[in-house]
Every structure is written in C-alpha cells, then in structure tokens.
Design an enzyme around this catalytic site. Structure first.
Site, short mmCIF file in Angstrom:
data_model
loop_
_atom_site.label_atom_id
_atom_site.label_comp_id
_atom_site.label_asym_id
_atom_site.label_seq_id
_atom_site.Cartn_x
_atom_site.Cartn_y
_atom_site.Cartn_z
N HIS A 36 34.88 36.26 36.87
CA HIS A 36 34.27 37.56 37.20
C HIS A 36 34.26 38.47 35.97
O HIS A 36 34.34 39.70 36.08
CB HIS A 36 35.02 38.25 38.35
CG HIS A 36 34.13 39.05 39.24
ND1 HIS A 36 33.68 38.59 40.45
CD2 HIS A 36 33.57 40.27 39.10
CE1 HIS A 36 32.90 39.50 41.02
NE2 HIS A 36 32.82 40.53 40.21
N ARG A 70 41.81 48.41 38.85
CA ARG A 70 41.04 48.75 37.66
C ARG A 70 41.42 50.16 37.19
O ARG A 70 40.82 51.15 37.63
CB ARG A 70 39.54 48.65 37.94
CG ARG A 70 39.10 47.24 38.33
CD ARG A 70 37.64 47.17 38.70
NE ARG A 70 37.28 45.83 39.17
CZ ARG A 70 36.10 45.52 39.70
NH1 ARG A 70 35.17 46.46 39.83
NH2 ARG A 70 35.85 44.28 40.09
#
Length: 374
Positions: free
Chosen positions: A292, A203
């Site tokens: 997700h 991320r």
C-alpha cells in the site's frame, strides 16, 4: 522555498520566467521530468539549471506551495514513522540497471495483454477521479477507481478508457454485492480487491493536521450513493465502520466475490509467497505485490524485495502485478525486470494533480512512459 522560485514550462523558449503564484503557474515540465528522474529549473537571471535526481524534499516544497501543508502531508505521507514508505524507495535504489549496447531500438512495443484485454500505451500530450480517468484513457492506461473516491461509480464511468474497480471490502456482503453490481453495469472490467485496508493505519502526519478525509465526508461518495447502504444507514460513521471494521475477511470469503463478479479478480496487498499460492488455489486471476505504498503497515517488508520470490512461487499460474514505491520510468523497468507483468502508478500522478491539476496528471503519465520512447 518561497514564491520567488522560477520554473519554466517550455524547454523550447527562452522567455522570461514568471513567479510562482499558484498550482497553474507551477512548471508542468517539473512533473514530466520527474517521471524519468530529472528536473529543469530556471534561475533568477533566466539560466537553466539541470538537476538530476530531484530531491523528494524539493517536490514536497512545491506541493506544499500549491495546496498547503495539511493536504500535502496527506498526499505524501505514510503510516507511522514512514519506515515502509522510505524502504520502498531504498529498494529501488539498490537495484541497478545494466545497459546493453548496439541493440535494435527502432520498434518499441507498448502493447500489453492483461486478463483478456489488450492495452496500447501511448504518450498523449494535451478534479476529481473523472479527470484522471480521462487522462488514463488518453494514454491507453487502465484506470482503477477506488472505493475511497469523491466520484461515484457512475460518474467516473463517463470516461472513454478501460476501467477497473478497486474494492475496499465491506463486512456486509449485501453492500459488497451492490457495489459490484453497479461497477459491472457501468463497464468496469476487472475487480481489484484491496486486502490490507480492513483497518485504517496510524498516520501521524494526518493527525498532526487534523485531516482525516473520510471523517470529513471526503472519499465516501461511492458508499453514500449506494442504494443498499442508504436503505440501512443509521449513523454518519456507519460507512467507515463497515469498510474499516477492524476485522479482516478470510480466504473462504473469496467465493462470495466470485459469485457476485464474473470477470477477472485481482488481489492487492500480497507480500508473501504462501499468500500468492493461496490466491492461485482460490482461482484468482491476478495478484498485486504491494504494501500500500507504505501507507498501512509501518515497518513492513519492502515490496520490491518480495517480488522475485513471489513470481518464482507462482510461475505463470497467475498474473503478477506490482505496486509500491514506483516514482519513475526507471523504477518501472526494474519492477518488470524482476518479474512483474505490469505496474500500478499512484503517487507520481497524485503529485502531478496536486501541482497542476489535470495537466499535471497528464505530464506525470507522459514522464513515466517517455523513458520507453526517448
């Protein structure tokens, strides 16, 4: 966006708008109306400006104003280039609602039965997981407590509403059994098993700000409070290494969960019809079609695209829920129309919390439900 932005809380008054100075001064009506895809702003001279389809960038700006850029990136980000996260939204935009006219609308039933329990959603107007759990209780929506929480299983159980427990599945089965035993003893009714978090995603938005909550000790409280884990802890990173081990469990391991949990088991992260069939073969009670929210695998298939195919593959053999990309009440209608029995809502409520705490969460829930009652 700067601190001169004016936003009016109350649609029923024409009081002079006040400048934004922090989360509590931000317009809660913004959060509420975002739930059914419109926003209300007031201009410098007090005139109202209705903007349908509020831009995501505007919301990001307000959240950044409220909590800071580093935390905003974590709340609003996704894996890699955010390709999956963006694709989830595009999928909803490509499906259109076809209205039908002169149909009876006087009675709108918000009852739903899931895994033997009946839930009655209602719009209830009135900082941690405990706040959100109570907001869910007030709206009649089941609250799902994640293993990655800042409250313990026991503390979050204090809310009065229905609660489910979301397991981030440790490799050590004795720790898993301990977590499930604690959840069961505290009245959590349904076990949601997250399948796609055996490793943390790449991320960049979090890395840019140097903000990895788990490394800072945030979101680990359920593990840190577990007696079995505490009895064998040897490193401050041991919990992370056990939950995000880099090695997935197998289908054969589901029998260990069934031995430790006698309630409904729901698998979260299903994105292929064959996996849905395997969940049926494993005697699971439900599945959640989910990627997700684009936070795990960058470039993954859009969850909404897979929903009809998965529903067709399993029929009524298992309860199919949906997650990923839900932002508005209209999104909920589309997911239900494509075969989901119910949906999970995350980001809108988190955004509401970021802007205005518990009141923002309440407004977000109200906004998503209001489309059914207007």
């Amino acid at each position: 966006m700067n601190s001169t932005l004016k936003i009016d809380f109350d649609q029923g008054t024409t009081s002079k708008p006040k400048p934004v100075t922090g989360p509590n001064d931000l317009l809660l009506m913004l959060v509420q109306h975002w739930g059914h895809n419109e926003s209300v702003f007031t201009t410098e001279d007090g005139r109202r400006d209705f903007a349908t389809g509020m831009l995501f960038s505007s919301l990001i700006g307000i959240i950044t104003l409220a909590i800071g850029l580093i935390y905003c990136k974590h709340y609003c980000g996704g894996a890699g280039e955010r390709a999956t996260m963006v694709a989830n939204r595009h999928a909803f935009m490509q499906w259109k609602i076809v209205p039908r006219m002169l149909r009876p609308t006087g009675k709108r039933d918000l009852h739903i039965e899931l895994f033997g329990e009946t839930y009655i959603q209602s719009i209830f107007y009135s900082d941690k997981e405990t706040d959100l759990a109570q907001v869910c209780a007030e709206t009649g929506v089941p609250y799902i407590l994640s293993t990655a929480s800042t409250s313990t299983i026991e503390v979050a159980a204090a809310s009065t509403g229905p609660k489910w427990f979301q397991l981030y599945w440790p490799k050590d089965h004795s720790i898993t059994k301990s977590l499930l035993s604690r959840a069961k003893s505290q009245g959590y009714k349904v076990l949601v098993v997250t399948l796609d978090t055996w490793t943390l995603a790449w991320r960049p938005a979090d890395l840019d700000g140097g903000y990895i909550p788990f490394v800072k000790g945030l979101g680990n409280q359920i593990g840190f409070s577990d007696p079995v884990f505490r009895a064998r802890i040897a490193s401050k990173y041991e919990w992370l290494q056990g939950v995000f081990s880099g090695s997935s469990q197998g289908w054969e391991d589901l029998k260990l969960l069934r031995e430790a949990w006698d309630g409904p088991i729901v698998l979260k992260g299903i994105q292929h019809p064959d996996d849905a069939k395997l969940a049926v073969a494993a005697s699971c009670n439900g599945i959640i079609v989910s990627n997700h929210g684009g936070r795990q695998l960058d470039g993954a298939v859009r969850s909404l695209d897979m929903l009809p195919e998965i529903v067709e593959a399993v029929g009524d053999k298992i309860t199919v829920l949906f997650d990923s990309g839900i932002r508005t009440g209209a999104d909920i209608i589309k997911a239900l129309s494509l075969g989901a029995k119910a949906v999970l809502v995350a980001r809108p409520v988190i955004y509401g919390f970021a802007i205005a705490g518990r009141r923002g969460q309440n407004k977000s829930c109200k906004g998503c439900l209001q489309i059914w009652t207007n």
